[in-house]
Design a protein around this motif. Structure first.
Motif: not given
Length: 331
Positions: A23, A27, A116, A129, A131-132, A135, A147, A156, A158
């Motif tokens: 991950n 990122m 998570s 990072i 996000l999906e 963001t 998150y 959403r 986190v």
């Protein structure tokens, strides 16, 4: 990384099957180049299209492939063709493996909760990072962001420990919420900074653009306007609302340290995070010394030398530990 490997990694990420290390690599890769983010979005689009494939369709594809393999096994082959036949079986086995993998990855599975993910930074390290929902989060040194791999349709959410700067993508019907140990921040589309170090004397939220609602655990809600900062005392829950100083709030992103009449004891934590060291005070007087200084991307020895130029303090460094003391003859 080859295209096939990248595709597999992204689809495994979207399916919640990647490790923390994978991950973190993904990122960093997306943050390194906008084209990488575009590639990720394209793979995600293809992945979502594949998700619409039914189990029946996948099953039919498997049946056809197995029938072709079985038919070939029953067909007599000349001795000269054995090597070619072995290559064909290897290729067929590879195709079968890819189909089975696709079936496993893209078949919806019942889940009781969203997967998570967590990103943790070391002292002196910052990470970006994406996000999906696109963001963008800049995570400060020695901080933690938790998150979900995919947000649900209602919100959403986190959580943050330490320091993080958010550039939230707009989705009015899907509020974005940041949780800390003391408060929660709800936004619709905005730029803001959160400081939520469990060891710090206070949690703070500083708003640069947009609007946010800051709610204490079980307490009232405060609406921030751009240019405002709210601070919540970690021990008393006392609230302070002040104009923000953008250099002080965002300086950590460019390795800027700002001390405005701040006790060295509380300022030490920011120095430790930025440079990956431990500061030890040999007495309370040294920790209580007030600092008023600003450093921009300065090396550690220059920062410590400048702090001690007043002649009141002295320091010595041993490995990753800095020992600070009052000079003899001073109080």
């Amino acid at each position: 990384m080859r295209e096939q490997e990248l595709y597999l990694l992204v689809t495994r990420y979207l399916s919640g099957q990647t490790s923390d290390a994978e991950n973190a690599w993904l990122m960093d890769w997306m943050a390194a180049d906008k084209r990488n983010q575009q590639d990720f979005d394209e793979i995600k689009r293809v992945w979502q299209e594949h998700q619409r494939t039914t189990d029946e369709q996948v099953g039919q594809a498997l049946s056809v492939l197995r029938a072709r393999i079985a038919a070939d096994e029953q067909r007599p082959a000349p001795v000269k063709s054995k090597r070619v036949q072995l290559y064909w079986f290897a290729a067929a086995a590879g195709i079968l493996g890819m189909v089975l993998t696709t079936w496993y990855l893209f078949t919806p599975k019942p889940t009781n909760h969203l997967l998570s993910l967590k990103v943790v930074t070391r002292p002196g390290e910052k990470k970006t990072i994406v996000l999906e929902d696109s963001t963008r989060v800049i995570l400060g040194p020695e901080s933690e962001l938790s998150y979900p791999a995919a947000f649900d349709k209602h919100n959403r959410t986190v959580s943050v420990k330490g320091q993080a700067y958010f550039e939230v993508s707009q989705a009015p019907h899907q509020p974005f919420v940041v949780e800390t140990s003391l408060l929660s921040v709800q936004v619709l589309g905005t730029h803001f900074n959160v400081q939520a170090d469990p060891k710090a004397p206070a949690n703070t939220v500083a708003l640069l653009e947009g609007a946010v609602k800051v709610k204490l655990k079980g307490e009232k809600t405060y609406l921030l306007k751009p240019g405002q900062e709210i601070s919540v005392d970690s021990h008393t829950n006392q609230i302070a609302l002040n104009p923000l100083d953008s250099t002080s709030v965002l300086g950590w992103q460019q390795n800027v340290l700002v001390f405005k009449n701040e006790e060295f004891g509380s300022a030490a934590a920011r120095i430790e995070k930025m440079y990956g060291v431990k500061i030890v005070f040999n007495n309370g007087e040294a920790a209580a010394t007030h600092l008023y200084a600003q450093f921009k991307n300065e090396p550690l020895d220059a920062v410590m030398a400048a702090i001690c130029t007043s002649g009141v303090l002295t320091y010595r460094q041993q490995g990753d530990t800095i020992y600070v003391n009052m000079k003899k003859g001073t109080k």
